[in-house]
Write an enzyme that holds these catalytic residues in place. Structure first.
Site, PDB file in Angstrom:
ATOM      1  N   CYS A  43      42.683 -21.197 -22.780  1.00  0.00           N
ATOM      2  CA  CYS A  43      43.834 -20.314 -23.055  1.00  0.00           C
ATOM      3  C   CYS A  43      43.928 -19.891 -24.515  1.00  0.00           C
ATOM      4  O   CYS A  43      44.576 -18.889 -24.834  1.00  0.00           O
ATOM      5  CB  CYS A  43      45.128 -20.993 -22.643  1.00  0.00           C
ATOM      6  SG  CYS A  43      45.081 -21.521 -20.934  1.00  0.00           S
ATOM      7  N   HIS A  50      50.639 -16.630 -25.272  1.00  0.00           N
ATOM      8  CA  HIS A  50      49.831 -16.794 -24.062  1.00  0.00           C
ATOM      9  C   HIS A  50      50.771 -16.776 -22.855  1.00  0.00           C
ATOM     10  O   HIS A  50      51.905 -17.250 -22.924  1.00  0.00           O
ATOM     11  CB  HIS A  50      49.080 -18.123 -24.152  1.00  0.00           C
ATOM     12  CG  HIS A  50      48.385 -18.495 -22.885  1.00  0.00           C
ATOM     13  ND1 HIS A  50      47.577 -17.612 -22.204  1.00  0.00           N
ATOM     14  CD2 HIS A  50      48.389 -19.654 -22.152  1.00  0.00           C
ATOM     15  CE1 HIS A  50      47.104 -18.209 -21.124  1.00  0.00           C
ATOM     16  NE2 HIS A  50      47.581 -19.442 -21.070  1.00  0.00           N
ATOM     17  N   ASN A  55      48.500 -15.940 -14.948  1.00  0.00           N
ATOM     18  CA  ASN A  55      47.836 -16.460 -16.144  1.00  0.00           C
ATOM     19  C   ASN A  55      46.369 -16.028 -16.114  1.00  0.00           C
ATOM     20  O   ASN A  55      45.609 -16.471 -15.257  1.00  0.00           O
ATOM     21  CB  ASN A  55      47.965 -17.997 -16.142  1.00  0.00           C
ATOM     22  CG  ASN A  55      47.331 -18.650 -17.352  1.00  0.00           C
ATOM     23  OD1 ASN A  55      46.607 -18.005 -18.119  1.00  0.00           O
ATOM     24  ND2 ASN A  55      47.576 -19.939 -17.516  1.00  0.00           N
TER      25      ASN A  55
HETATM   26  O1  UT7 Z   1      47.343 -21.824 -19.292  1.00  0.00           O
HETATM   27  C1  UT7 Z   1      47.160 -23.131 -18.880  1.00  0.00           C
HETATM   28  C2  UT7 Z   1      48.310 -23.916 -19.182  1.00  0.00           C
HETATM   29  N1  UT7 Z   1      49.053 -24.221 -18.007  1.00  0.00           N
HETATM   30  C3  UT7 Z   1      50.345 -24.328 -18.094  1.00  0.00           C
HETATM   31  O2  UT7 Z   1      50.912 -24.099 -19.120  1.00  0.00           O
HETATM   32  C4  UT7 Z   1      51.113 -24.832 -16.884  1.00  0.00           C
HETATM   33  C5  UT7 Z   1      52.195 -25.776 -17.325  1.00  0.00           C
HETATM   34  N2  UT7 Z   1      52.917 -26.345 -16.215  1.00  0.00           N
HETATM   35  C6  UT7 Z   1      53.729 -25.611 -15.435  1.00  0.00           C
HETATM   36  O3  UT7 Z   1      53.879 -24.442 -15.641  1.00  0.00           O
HETATM   37  C7  UT7 Z   1      54.487 -26.322 -14.350  1.00  0.00           C
HETATM   38  O4  UT7 Z   1      54.286 -27.708 -14.445  1.00  0.00           O
HETATM   39  C8  UT7 Z   1      54.111 -25.846 -12.917  1.00  0.00           C
HETATM   40  C9  UT7 Z   1      54.623 -24.436 -12.697  1.00  0.00           C
HETATM   41  C10 UT7 Z   1      52.617 -25.891 -12.722  1.00  0.00           C
HETATM   42  C11 UT7 Z   1      54.760 -26.768 -11.869  1.00  0.00           C
HETATM   43  O5  UT7 Z   1      56.148 -26.779 -12.043  1.00  0.00           O
HETATM   44  P1  UT7 Z   1      56.937 -28.164 -12.054  1.00  0.00           P
HETATM   45  O6  UT7 Z   1      58.358 -27.830 -12.150  1.00  0.00           O
HETATM   46  O7  UT7 Z   1      56.338 -29.023 -13.127  1.00  0.00           O
HETATM   47  O8  UT7 Z   1      56.632 -28.714 -10.598  1.00  0.00           O
HETATM   48  P2  UT7 Z   1      55.982 -30.120 -10.174  1.00  0.00           P
HETATM   49  O9  UT7 Z   1      54.513 -30.093 -10.388  1.00  0.00           O
HETATM   50  O10 UT7 Z   1      56.770 -31.241 -10.747  1.00  0.00           O
HETATM   51  O11 UT7 Z   1      56.266 -30.079  -8.622  1.00  0.00           O
HETATM   52  C12 UT7 Z   1      57.605 -30.002  -8.091  1.00  0.00           C
HETATM   53  C13 UT7 Z   1      57.494 -29.862  -6.589  1.00  0.00           C
HETATM   54  C14 UT7 Z   1      56.578 -30.908  -5.947  1.00  0.00           C
HETATM   55  O12 UT7 Z   1      57.131 -31.246  -4.708  1.00  0.00           O
HETATM   56  P3  UT7 Z   1      58.007 -32.605  -4.536  1.00  0.00           P
HETATM   57  O13 UT7 Z   1      57.079 -33.716  -4.937  1.00  0.00           O
HETATM   58  O14 UT7 Z   1      59.161 -32.444  -5.467  1.00  0.00           O
HETATM   59  O15 UT7 Z   1      58.372 -32.579  -3.103  1.00  0.00           O
HETATM   60  C15 UT7 Z   1      55.288 -30.131  -5.735  1.00  0.00           C
HETATM   61  O16 UT7 Z   1      54.531 -30.656  -4.658  1.00  0.00           O
HETATM   62  O17 UT7 Z   1      56.935 -28.585  -6.248  1.00  0.00           O
HETATM   63  C16 UT7 Z   1      55.814 -28.765  -5.377  1.00  0.00           C
HETATM   64  N3  UT7 Z   1      54.857 -27.692  -5.621  1.00  0.00           N
HETATM   65  C17 UT7 Z   1      54.896 -26.520  -4.977  1.00  0.00           C
HETATM   66  N4  UT7 Z   1      55.728 -26.051  -4.032  1.00  0.00           N
HETATM   67  C18 UT7 Z   1      55.500 -24.800  -3.605  1.00  0.00           C
HETATM   68  C19 UT7 Z   1      53.819 -27.684  -6.504  1.00  0.00           C
HETATM   69  N5  UT7 Z   1      53.199 -26.482  -6.436  1.00  0.00           N
HETATM   70  C20 UT7 Z   1      53.843 -25.759  -5.505  1.00  0.00           C
HETATM   71  C21 UT7 Z   1      53.672 -24.461  -5.003  1.00  0.00           C
HETATM   72  N6  UT7 Z   1      54.536 -24.024  -4.055  1.00  0.00           N
HETATM   73  N7  UT7 Z   1      52.704 -23.652  -5.439  1.00  0.00           N
END
Ligand code: UT7
Length: 336
Positions: free
Chosen positions: A117, A263, A293
């Site tokens: 990135c 980014h 992204n």
């Molecule tokens: O350029 C590279 C750098 N990357 C980044 O900067 C990404 C940084 N991270 C993020 O943007 C966030 O962590 C994400 C958008 C990837 C995830 O958001 P989050 O609020 O941290 O969600 P999480 O991983 O804690 O997951 C919350 C819930 C989980 O379900 P439970 O365990 O609460 O039932 C996941 O299984 O959301 C679920 N989940 C989804 N649900 C629907 C994870 N991905 C998805 C999805 N659709 N695509």
């Protein structure tokens, strides 16, 4: 000349994204996700996916030709090509060599920069240093990514898969006589302790004994894996830090900055960074809604769009900042 006099500036920019639009609803037909979840957590509404005619080098060529034309130089004047990509056309050689061949520039220096990135910012800093040292005169800097062929379209990969899109951006950097116009400073950082928080484990030459490719699909190590929370937290810490660092280095204050081009990894991250710094929302560029992204291409695409729509004009002081896999983070300050 003072330590932070400009020696090189952006002469031209352009981007190319493939025509195929993939909406959140399209993804929800393939994996267990929803438009609502993706929009709320990331701000993404749609992204582009390429086809066989739009490889990373092919998209890079399209963006490069437009950027060189805008720069007002002849293509043959480009003496150095830097390509940032985490999704190169092939394991080796680098995409810069394939791009050079497409552009018909045998003999020019070619280098691939593997910084995910922050790849475009590391490449711009390298271009600036090459020009400053006399190594190069006109440097073509490209960020190009085809993520769509390497994502995990099973439910297991949904956290990563929904985030990424394909695209390319090109920037032509050349010398300047005006010490106040051009790149004023770059700050580049990395912390390899976070290398496995966002990575694709396989294939790789560190894996012994040789593994048959199918086993890498079975254990899903061929797909990108991310500790999203850790990446989010580090991004929200390091990006404001590196922005303050680049401002201190140059003696500018945040109020002097006309636009922040961050980014595009997550709109929530960028909103949080803007808030932490106290930047008014209209000074922060977002286009993740339309492209997702695009890793090394994202800052280049956002920069070009901001130039096209008039948010960046002659004299604008523009900050670019990124955080990503590595971990790596970086910021550049440029006066147009
Ligand atoms: O350029 C590279 C750098 N990357 C980044 O900067 C990404 C940084 N991270 C993020 O943007 C966030 O962590 C994400 C958008 C990837 C995830 O958001 P989050 O609020 O941290 O969600 P999480 O991983 O804690 O997951 C919350 C819930 C989980 O379900 P439970 O365990 O609460 O039932 C996941 O299984 O959301 C679920 N989940 C989804 N649900 C629907 C994870 N991905 C998805 C999805 N659709 N695509």
């Amino acid at each position: 000349m003072s330590r932070h006099s400009a020696a090189s500036k952006i002469l031209g920019s352009a981007f190319y994204v493939p025509p195929k639009i993939v909406t959140n609803d399209d993804l929800a037909e393939r994996i267990d996700t929803s438009d609502e979840w993706i929009r709320q957590r990331t701000g993404i509404e749609e992204r582009r996916y390429s086809g066989p005619e739009d490889t990373p080098a092919a998209m890079a060529e399209k963006a490069s030709r437009k950027a060189v034309e805008q720069a007002g130089i002849d293509l043959s004047e480009v003496d150095t090509i830097l390509v940032a990509s985490l999704s190169p056309d092939h394991t080796f050689p680098g995409t810069s060599c394939f791009l050079q061949d497409r552009l018909g520039l045998p003999g020019t220096a070619c280098m691939d920069i593997r910084n995910q990135c922050t790849g475009l910012l590391y490449s711009l800093a390298t271009a600036d240093a090459f020009i400053r040292s006399g190594q190069s005169k006109y440097v073509l800097v490209v960020g190009t990514e085809v993520h769509s062929t390497g994502l995990d379209f099973s439910d297991e990969g949904r956290d990563v898969t929904v985030l990424f899109g394909d695209g390319a951006a090109a920037v032509v950097v050349g010398p300047t006589e005006d010490p106040d116009r051009g790149f004023l400073a770059h700050c580049l950082h990395a912390d390899g302790r976070g290398a496995k928080e966002l990575w694709t484990p396989s294939p790789g030459s560190s894996v012994f004994p040789f593994r048959a490719p199918e086993t890498m699909f079975e254990d899903r190590s061929v797909y990108p894996q991310m500790n999203g929370r850790a990446v989010f937290k580090h991004a929200c810490t390091h990006v404001p830090e590196v922005i303050q660092e680049v401002l201190q280095k140059t003696g500018y204050a945040l109020d002097d900055v006309d636009l922040l081009v961050p980014h595009q990894a997550n709109m929530r991250i960028n909103e949080m960074i803007g808030k932490q710094l106290g930047l008014p929302p209209e000074k922060v560029v977002h286009n993740i809604q339309r492209y997702g992204n695009t890793t090394a291409a994202s800052i280049g695409i956002a920069l070009h769009e901001a130039r096209e729509d008039g948010r960046i004009q002659e004299g604008s002081l523009v900050l670019m900042a990124a955080f990503g896999s590595g971990f790596t983070w970086a910021a550049s300050l440029v006066r147009f």
